[in-house]
Write a protein that holds these residues in place. Structure first.
Motif, mmCIF file in Angstrom:
data_model
loop_
_atom_site.group_PDB
_atom_site.id
_atom_site.type_symbol
_atom_site.label_atom_id
_atom_site.label_comp_id
_atom_site.label_asym_id
_atom_site.label_seq_id
_atom_site.Cartn_x
_atom_site.Cartn_y
_atom_site.Cartn_z
ATOM 1 N N ASN A 54 6.732 2.560 -8.469
ATOM 2 C CA ASN A 54 5.639 1.769 -7.855
ATOM 3 C C ASN A 54 4.416 1.636 -8.610
ATOM 4 O O ASN A 54 3.929 0.777 -9.084
ATOM 5 C CB ASN A 54 4.945 2.566 -6.577
ATOM 6 N N GLY A 57 5.537 -0.210 -11.961
ATOM 7 C CA GLY A 57 5.720 -1.440 -11.543
ATOM 8 C C GLY A 57 4.121 -2.120 -11.371
ATOM 9 O O GLY A 57 4.372 -3.387 -11.697
ATOM 10 N N LEU A 58 3.430 -1.488 -10.837
ATOM 11 C CA LEU A 58 1.886 -2.164 -10.804
ATOM 12 C C LEU A 58 1.227 -2.257 -11.896
ATOM 13 O O LEU A 58 0.767 -3.379 -12.322
ATOM 14 C CB LEU A 58 1.253 -1.079 -9.962
ATOM 15 N N GLN A 61 4.005 -5.082 -14.165
ATOM 16 C CA GLN A 61 4.205 -6.192 -13.406
ATOM 17 C C GLN A 61 5.728 -6.586 -13.345
ATOM 18 O O GLN A 61 5.887 -7.779 -13.337
ATOM 19 C CB GLN A 61 3.285 -7.295 -13.805
ATOM 20 N N VAL A 103 19.371 -3.596 -7.585
ATOM 21 C CA VAL A 103 19.929 -4.879 -6.820
ATOM 22 C C VAL A 103 19.334 -4.760 -5.148
ATOM 23 O O VAL A 103 19.700 -3.668 -4.593
ATOM 24 C CB VAL A 103 21.354 -5.246 -6.753
ATOM 25 N N LEU A 104 18.513 -5.576 -4.674
ATOM 26 C CA LEU A 104 18.010 -5.696 -3.334
ATOM 27 C C LEU A 104 18.855 -6.647 -2.808
ATOM 28 O O LEU A 104 18.904 -7.622 -3.162
ATOM 29 C CB LEU A 104 16.595 -5.985 -3.268
ATOM 30 N N GLU A 117 8.865 -15.048 -0.790
ATOM 31 C CA GLU A 117 8.182 -13.494 -0.586
ATOM 32 C C GLU A 117 8.852 -12.723 -1.777
ATOM 33 O O GLU A 117 7.873 -11.769 -2.335
ATOM 34 C CB GLU A 117 8.853 -12.964 0.654
ATOM 35 N N SER A 121 5.740 -10.827 -3.785
ATOM 36 C CA SER A 121 5.397 -9.639 -3.594
ATOM 37 C C SER A 121 5.733 -8.396 -4.650
ATOM 38 O O SER A 121 5.651 -7.200 -4.616
ATOM 39 C CB SER A 121 6.087 -9.184 -2.238
ATOM 40 N N HIS A 122 6.150 -8.921 -5.664
ATOM 41 C CA HIS A 122 6.758 -7.977 -6.786
ATOM 42 C C HIS A 122 7.739 -7.165 -6.159
ATOM 43 O O HIS A 122 7.813 -6.085 -6.953
ATOM 44 C CB HIS A 122 5.530 -7.320 -7.469
ATOM 45 N N ARG A 123 8.450 -7.595 -5.455
ATOM 46 C CA ARG A 123 9.581 -6.625 -5.054
ATOM 47 C C ARG A 123 10.744 -6.982 -6.099
ATOM 48 O O ARG A 123 11.794 -6.090 -6.031
ATOM 49 C CB ARG A 123 10.125 -6.871 -3.577
#
Lengths: 349, 349
Positions: A54, A57-58, A61, A103-104, A117, A121-123
């Motif tokens: 997190n 990633g924050l 980006q 992989v989501l 989304e 949402s940067h997911r």
DNA sequence: CTGAAAGCGCTTACAG
DNA sequence: CTGAAAGCGCTTACAG
């Protein structure tokens, strides 16, 4: 030396360096002196430390994650996801892992609001869209994705003016191979069961390939031998009954999916027709079932490994800013028992 | 009113409130005045704003993500993932979505170093471990997971002293139902093909249920009617050949998986035995293929929807700090054609 | 009901 | 080769 949730700062303290140096060392930066790097990595390992995704990633980006969106396009009765997609999921996950991406997975309806989304949402850094569906129906969503600069790859045919890139199977070539095989066996009255136009470019392409083969062979492409059917055994069964009721003789049958072909073969048997004696049958997909029905189904295979790897490679290319073009992969005819004796190959073209 | 990558601050500026209020409004906090909340949500929608998951995750220490770890335990020749798992994946994703969780999928080897990373890196709040495998082999990893306070649920049987919680199928009951069905049909020489002990508690339990049914019926549980086999058609085929070579007569057969049963039926047919005339056959799994082989296979079904939903519910319970116990779900006998005439039900117990 | 402020744990210019 | 510092975009006590 056990810390509950170690951070890079804990490691820095233990190693006697700054937190910045820890970050560099863990990312194998050549800036850090080798001995320092080794010491830091040793401590990290010992503490079972892993970079907080997190936080990383924050900061960067990037999520290093791909979202796989599966559209479950079924008619309610056959609620099963196409098995080919499961095989692709397998290959997609492996290919993504190799390139450092998670992989989501998400199952969606075409009507859902999936489209914006994931990246916003940067997911996920990009999307793979998987599922046969009516492209026209979600055209608007593809436009919105493109407008938002979302990176995505669509599994499917190359559709003119469609936003984004796609990667798919050359269904036209598959249909051509299937029909050519039947022609090479001497079949001349070759029926087609499957969707032709509305809402499914892949099935339309299969039909087009079939029609081209017939045309090239100088065999009539008779509309009375064509029955539309969606992807299910039940509809394949019904389609053959319809054909028989029309009273049009036929000695070959190309079904646009294996499920249709399997239902069709059952209908033929139930009506006293032998396969391949009276009718030679070719399907499309090569689902696991195809090899196990009696007679074993000759079919057109899409290679799930090439598909999965190709989708991921292209999406990651897009994410990393490389120029990527839409591509089609070649399908392959798998000859089994449902067509009879070995075909003499006709020269292509 | 288009902003490239809008943040809550952009919305705050547009709405003339503080960024904190935006955050509250978007989370539907009752603290925010309804009109303010509506205005803020309207602006967010218009801007296509979505909360940055990395930032939110960093702050809250929750990812709202579940990692699904699939172990591909295959013998190299049959490289296909168990279809039951694919069906579960479907249900797991749906159940997770309903509870507000994303699903990260990863294919693993038992030997991989999967165990610590997901939670430590804050990529996932918990893990679902899916795959038949030798529990003893990765016992050490389960211990490490537990020591790190990782939340996880194992798909599988309840194993004494095993760390963590599990959710599985009552395989003993399934084996019992299968054997009882054969007994009720009058079969007395009932063979068992499948793994019994080493490395697979689920297969062992299936065997145990079978043995209990025979014991209760006063029928001998003959070791000479037992052939070990891993999960593949090929091995099922070989096992029947082995049985026939032993010269031990048998009129019933319980295979610990459908694939084994299908291979076994083929071997019986190839050796002039009819199913169900000479031998009644029961499998386990109810894979899609089971209904399509000839004769259609009677088998024990595990409900993928209950399994997927149960796994997710229990894991989320664990994540949210509720007390969760290991549980087994009941499997169900699906009667088809491979056993012959309708069974008279015996009183259970 | 709302705002100012702290801080989650990283990465990376900038300076030395 | 290393460190001090800023800042990614949120959530949430704390204060009013």
């Amino acid at each position: 030396m056990k810390i509950e949730n170690p951070t890079s700062r804990d490691i820095a303290d233990l190693a006697g360096v700054s937190q910045a140096t820890v970050s560099r060392a863990l990312r194998n930066s050549p800036q850090v002196r080798p001995e320092t790097r080794a010491r830091i990595q040793g401590i990290a390992k010992e503490l079972n430390y892993f970079v907080n995704r997190n936080a990383a990633g924050l900061r960067t980006q990037h999520s290093n994650t791909i979202a796989l969106l599966l559209f479950d396009e079924t008619d309610g009765t056959d609620k099963k996801m196409n098995l080919f997609f499961w095989a692709m999921l397998d290959n997609i996950t492996r290919a993504a892992a190799k390139l450092g991406y998670d992989v989501l997975v998400s199952l969606q309806q075409l009507t859902d609001d999936w489209h914006m989304e994931y990246q916003a949402s940067h997911r996920a850094d990009g999307l793979i869209l998987l599922g046969y569906g009516d492209y026209a129906e979600y055209r608007e969503k593809l436009d919105a994705l493109a407008a938002a600069h979302t990176r995505f790859i669509i599994w499917g045919p190359i559709v003119k003016d469609q936003p984004g890139r796609s990667f798919g199977c050359d269904n036209e070539s598959g249909g051509y191979q299937a029909a050519n095989h039947l022609l090479a066996l001497g079949r001349r009255r070759i029926a087609y069961i499957g969707r032709k136009r509305r809402g499914s470019p892949e099935h339309a392409a299969r039909y087009d390939g079939y029609a081209r083969a017939l045309l090239e062979a100088g065999v009539e492409c008779d509309d009375k031998l064509r029955v539309p059917a969606d992807n299910s055994e039940r509809l394949g069964y019904a389609a053959v009954k319809e054909l028989l009721e029309r009273g049009q003789p036929f000695d070959g049958l190309f079904a646009s999916t294996d499920l249709i072909a399997i239902g069709a073969m059952r209908a033929l048997a139930d009506n006293g027709k032998t396969v391949p004696g009276d009718v030679s049958v070719v399907g499309f997909d090569d689902m696991p079932l195809a090899a196990h029905v009696t007679p074993a189904l000759t079919t057109v295979q899409q290679n799930a490994e090439i598909a999965g790897t190709g989708l991921v490679a292209n999406l990651v290319g897009l994410i990393e800013g490389r120029p990527i073009e839409s591509r089609l992969m070649a399908p392959k005819l798998i000859v089994r028992d449902s067509c009879g004796g070995k075909a003499r190959l006709m020269p292509a073209g």
